[in-house]
Design a protein around this motif. Sequence first.
Motif, PDB file in Angstrom:
ATOM      1  N   TYR A 129      29.720  53.791  40.666  1.00 54.94           N
ATOM      2  CA  TYR A 129      28.950  52.579  40.970  1.00 54.94           C
ATOM      3  C   TYR A 129      28.482  52.615  42.429  1.00 54.94           C
ATOM      4  CZ  TYR A 129      31.158  51.150  36.645  1.00 54.94           C
ATOM      5  OH  TYR A 129      31.581  51.117  35.347  1.00 54.94           O
ATOM      6  N   PRO A 130      27.395  51.921  42.744  1.00 56.55           N
ATOM      7  CA  PRO A 130      26.855  51.949  44.115  1.00 56.55           C
ATOM      8  C   PRO A 130      27.608  51.002  45.042  1.00 56.55           C
ATOM      9  CG  PRO A 130      25.459  50.570  42.743  1.00 56.55           C
ATOM     10  CD  PRO A 130      26.513  51.155  41.819  1.00 56.55           C
ATOM     11  N   ILE A 131      28.913  51.200  45.117  1.00 57.36           N
ATOM     12  CA  ILE A 131      29.759  50.323  45.930  1.00 57.36           C
ATOM     13  C   ILE A 131      30.069  51.013  47.256  1.00 57.36           C
ATOM     14  CG2 ILE A 131      31.863  48.943  45.996  1.00 57.36           C
ATOM     15  CD1 ILE A 131      32.113  49.239  42.999  1.00 57.36           C
ATOM     16  N   PRO A 132      29.673  50.448  48.384  1.00 56.75           N
ATOM     17  CA  PRO A 132      30.035  51.050  49.674  1.00 56.75           C
ATOM     18  C   PRO A 132      31.552  51.158  49.816  1.00 56.75           C
ATOM     19  CG  PRO A 132      28.357  49.352  49.957  1.00 56.75           C
ATOM     20  CD  PRO A 132      28.836  49.243  48.538  1.00 56.75           C
ATOM     21  N   HIS A 133      31.993  52.233  50.416  1.00 59.79           N
ATOM     22  CA  HIS A 133      33.426  52.501  50.506  1.00 59.79           C
ATOM     23  C   HIS A 133      34.190  51.358  51.169  1.00 59.79           C
ATOM     24  CE1 HIS A 133      37.146  54.794  50.946  1.00 59.79           C
ATOM     25  NE2 HIS A 133      37.170  54.392  52.200  1.00 59.79           N
ATOM     26  N   GLY A 134      33.662  50.851  52.266  1.00 58.03           N
ATOM     27  CA  GLY A 134      34.347  49.770  52.965  1.00 58.03           C
ATOM     28  C   GLY A 134      34.452  48.511  52.139  1.00 58.03           C
ATOM     29  N   VAL A 135      33.460  48.264  51.302  1.00 63.42           N
ATOM     30  CA  VAL A 135      33.496  47.090  50.428  1.00 63.42           C
ATOM     31  C   VAL A 135      34.616  47.230  49.405  1.00 63.42           C
ATOM     32  CG1 VAL A 135      32.237  45.775  48.682  1.00 63.42           C
ATOM     33  CG2 VAL A 135      31.068  46.511  50.758  1.00 63.42           C
ATOM     34  N   VAL A 136      34.774  48.435  48.842  1.00 63.85           N
ATOM     35  CA  VAL A 136      35.882  48.664  47.909  1.00 63.85           C
ATOM     36  C   VAL A 136      37.205  48.333  48.585  1.00 63.85           C
ATOM     37  CG1 VAL A 136      37.143  50.371  46.559  1.00 63.85           C
ATOM     38  CG2 VAL A 136      34.661  50.441  46.611  1.00 63.85           C
ATOM     39  N   CYS A 137      37.385  48.837  49.788  1.00 67.37           N
ATOM     40  CA  CYS A 137      38.638  48.592  50.505  1.00 67.37           C
ATOM     41  C   CYS A 137      38.839  47.108  50.771  1.00 67.37           C
ATOM     42  CB  CYS A 137      38.644  49.363  51.829  1.00 67.37           C
ATOM     43  SG  CYS A 137      38.669  51.157  51.635  1.00 67.37           S
ATOM     44  N   GLY A 138      37.807  46.474  51.297  1.00 66.69           N
ATOM     45  CA  GLY A 138      37.928  45.069  51.658  1.00 66.69           C
ATOM     46  C   GLY A 138      38.166  44.163  50.480  1.00 66.69           C
ATOM     47  N   THR A 139      37.543  44.473  49.354  1.00 68.41           N
ATOM     48  CA  THR A 139      37.675  43.591  48.199  1.00 68.41           C
ATOM     49  C   THR A 139      38.976  43.825  47.439  1.00 68.41           C
ATOM     50  OG1 THR A 139      36.317  42.542  46.476  1.00 68.41           O
ATOM     51  CG2 THR A 139      36.578  44.923  46.328  1.00 68.41           C
ATOM     52  N   LEU A 140      39.616  44.992  47.607  1.00 65.39           N
ATOM     53  CA  LEU A 140      40.819  45.320  46.843  1.00 65.39           C
ATOM     54  C   LEU A 140      42.119  45.225  47.631  1.00 65.39           C
ATOM     55  CD1 LEU A 140      39.835  48.435  44.662  1.00 65.39           C
ATOM     56  CD2 LEU A 140      39.994  46.045  43.953  1.00 65.39           C
ATOM     57  N   VAL A 141      42.069  45.231  48.950  1.00 68.57           N
ATOM     58  CA  VAL A 141      43.308  45.417  49.709  1.00 68.57           C
ATOM     59  C   VAL A 141      44.311  44.290  49.484  1.00 68.57           C
ATOM     60  CG1 VAL A 141      42.370  44.375  51.841  1.00 68.57           C
ATOM     61  CG2 VAL A 141      44.290  45.997  51.960  1.00 68.57           C
ATOM     62  N   ALA A 142      43.860  43.048  49.367  1.00 69.01           N
ATOM     63  CA  ALA A 142      44.810  41.951  49.143  1.00 69.01           C
ATOM     64  C   ALA A 142      45.472  42.081  47.776  1.00 69.01           C
ATOM     65  CB  ALA A 142      44.096  40.598  49.264  1.00 69.01           C
ATOM     66  N   ALA A 143      44.654  42.326  46.754  1.00 69.61           N
ATOM     67  CA  ALA A 143      45.186  42.451  45.393  1.00 69.61           C
ATOM     68  C   ALA A 143      46.094  43.667  45.264  1.00 69.61           C
ATOM     69  CB  ALA A 143      44.040  42.535  44.391  1.00 69.61           C
ATOM     70  N   ALA A 144      45.711  44.780  45.889  1.00 72.17           N
ATOM     71  CA  ALA A 144      46.527  45.998  45.813  1.00 72.17           C
ATOM     72  C   ALA A 144      47.870  45.802  46.507  1.00 72.17           C
ATOM     73  CB  ALA A 144      45.773  47.164  46.435  1.00 72.17           C
ATOM     74  N   THR A 145      47.845  45.113  47.646  1.00 69.79           N
ATOM     75  CA  THR A 145      49.093  44.816  48.353  1.00 69.79           C
ATOM     76  C   THR A 145      50.010  43.957  47.486  1.00 69.79           C
ATOM     77  OG1 THR A 145      47.970  44.957  50.500  1.00 69.79           O
ATOM     78  CG2 THR A 145      50.050  43.751  50.434  1.00 69.79           C
ATOM     79  N   LEU A 174      33.781  43.298  42.449  1.00 72.70           N
ATOM     80  CA  LEU A 174      33.346  44.567  41.869  1.00 72.70           C
ATOM     81  C   LEU A 174      32.232  44.395  40.852  1.00 72.70           C
ATOM     82  CD1 LEU A 174      36.888  46.153  41.395  1.00 72.70           C
ATOM     83  CD2 LEU A 174      35.236  46.664  43.212  1.00 72.70           C
ATOM     84  N   SER A 175      32.233  43.281  40.128  1.00 73.68           N
ATOM     85  CA  SER A 175      31.186  43.054  39.133  1.00 73.68           C
ATOM     86  C   SER A 175      29.809  42.940  39.764  1.00 73.68           C
ATOM     87  CB  SER A 175      31.494  41.784  38.325  1.00 73.68           C
ATOM     88  OG  SER A 175      31.620  40.668  39.191  1.00 73.68           O
ATOM     89  N   HIS A 176      29.757  42.623  41.032  1.00 79.25           N
ATOM     90  CA  HIS A 176      28.475  42.543  41.753  1.00 79.25           C
ATOM     91  C   HIS A 176      27.745  43.881  41.713  1.00 79.25           C
ATOM     92  CE1 HIS A 176      25.649  41.208  44.875  1.00 79.25           C
ATOM     93  NE2 HIS A 176      25.857  42.367  45.475  1.00 79.25           N
ATOM     94  N   TYR A 177      28.500  44.958  41.588  1.00 85.28           N
ATOM     95  CA  TYR A 177      27.914  46.304  41.590  1.00 85.28           C
ATOM     96  C   TYR A 177      27.840  46.907  40.187  1.00 85.28           C
ATOM     97  CZ  TYR A 177      28.577  45.869  46.594  1.00 85.28           C
ATOM     98  OH  TYR A 177      28.531  45.424  47.894  1.00 85.28           O
ATOM     99  N   GLY A 178      28.106  46.087  39.168  1.00 85.10           N
ATOM    100  CA  GLY A 178      27.918  46.555  37.801  1.00 85.10           C
ATOM    101  C   GLY A 178      29.173  46.922  37.039  1.00 85.10           C
ATOM    102  N   LEU A 179      30.343  46.862  37.677  1.00 85.32           N
ATOM    103  CA  LEU A 179      31.574  47.188  36.959  1.00 85.32           C
ATOM    104  C   LEU A 179      31.870  46.113  35.917  1.00 85.32           C
ATOM    105  CD1 LEU A 179      34.101  48.991  36.662  1.00 85.32           C
ATOM    106  CD2 LEU A 179      35.226  47.511  38.333  1.00 85.32           C
ATOM    107  N   GLN A 180      32.140  46.550  34.703  1.00 85.92           N
ATOM    108  CA  GLN A 180      32.482  45.640  33.619  1.00 85.92           C
ATOM    109  C   GLN A 180      33.862  45.977  33.069  1.00 85.92           C
ATOM    110  OE1 GLN A 180      29.321  45.916  30.728  1.00 85.92           O
ATOM    111  NE2 GLN A 180      27.781  45.027  32.101  1.00 85.92           N
ATOM    112  N   GLN A 181      34.462  45.014  32.392  1.00 77.63           N
ATOM    113  CA  GLN A 181      35.813  45.200  31.877  1.00 77.63           C
ATOM    114  C   GLN A 181      35.906  46.391  30.929  1.00 77.63           C
ATOM    115  OE1 GLN A 181      37.576  41.505  30.800  1.00 77.63           O
ATOM    116  NE2 GLN A 181      39.340  42.422  29.761  1.00 77.63           N
ATOM    117  N   THR A 182      34.843  46.656  30.198  1.00 80.07           N
ATOM    118  CA  THR A 182      34.843  47.765  29.240  1.00 80.07           C
ATOM    119  C   THR A 182      34.924  49.129  29.916  1.00 80.07           C
ATOM    120  OG1 THR A 182      32.425  47.680  29.222  1.00 80.07           O
ATOM    121  CG2 THR A 182      33.579  46.480  27.480  1.00 80.07           C
TER     122      THR A 182
END
Length: 402
Positions: A286-302, A360-368
């Motif tokens: 997906y066209p997700i910038p690397h920093g965005v992946v980190c920023g959007t996931l770090v709280a949930a991953a922790t 993540l859905s902003h960049y096209g990721l879907q549950q499927t």
Amino acid sequence: MLNFSIARLPRIEFGSGVFRQLPDIAAGYGTRVLLVTGAHSYKNISGWQSFIDALNRRAIGYEHCRVAGEPSPALIDDTVKALAGTSFDVVIGVGGGSALDAAKALAGLLKLQRSVMDYLEGVGPELPYQGPAIPLIAVPTTAGTGSEATKNAVLSVHGEDGFKKSFRHEKLVAEYAVVDPELLSSCPPNVIAANGMDALTQLLESYVSIKSNFFTDALVLSGLQAVRDALIPLYRQCVQQNEITNGEVKEYREKMAFAALLSGITLAQVGLGSVHGLASPLGAFYPIPHGVVCGTLVAAATDINIQSMQAREPENKALVKYAHAAEILCQKHFHDKESAHSALVQLLTEWTQALNLPRLSHYGLQQTALDKVIANSRGSSMKTNPVVLTDTEIRQLLLSRL
């Protein structure tokens, strides 16, 4: 307990204005330079023309390679072929992580004239790299990836069959890292946010990595303090252009550049965790910038890491480290680990919201599509996560930010 091994690092020149030293540093290697930058951002660097003029005064000739977006293996191979008849004394990478990674790969391959696919981890024959590499000078213009201090060049192929893999070897480590916080003045707010959260994630994941040691822990704690004090106010200043003194802006930039550098040093020594394990497939598919992946996931991953350790490994030392990180970031003493853990997750969630990091859905990721992402997340970063996450736990992590 105090045994540790530290791999090669660059010579580091850090401070406001050190970019002006770059022509003299380059001249120490010879008169032929390959200059690798982003496609356009270099034009916004204060002092860029002065740098070019200084090269000309020293009779240093250069080829200029511009990298648009994340570098691909095809881009590296095409550039290596195009420059086959040219000899270079030094490669200078100026830009964000993409430009520095491209510079790293080119420095490693120009003398060999081999395809990067021969050496890329996880794809192709994975031949042992033996060099020789051209000396590299890395000049970051963002505060996030820490690529100026690492030995890996991350290359991407985007799409359904995409991948994000590293060309990695100690011979690719830059000889010099020239880190000038003034160069951050060209960063827009979204870049400050995403890259800043990348640095924070790298620090936090290095701290709880199963390979962490006393040396890297000391650097991480200093980096976390810097991010705590600078990221949110620097972002707000960029967005609102609010009236704070030039001295305050300078201090914020210095702290973020310092934190990013430390995050690169620590990740290079001890590895990362689940966020970066997921960043590879997410960034490839997906066209997700690397920093965005980190920023959007770090709280949930922790949160998921803490829950998993509490359930299966209550004596895991990373639980103590997460509590210590909470005290640093929240600037508060907690009477028990559980309260500290809750406060840490809450603070990281608040930062994610304050920095306007999309889901993540902003960049096209879907549950499927989650099964495919999960299946491709078990790379090197996931292997140093403090606890082995199940597929169900990784799915829960992704769903929380879908």
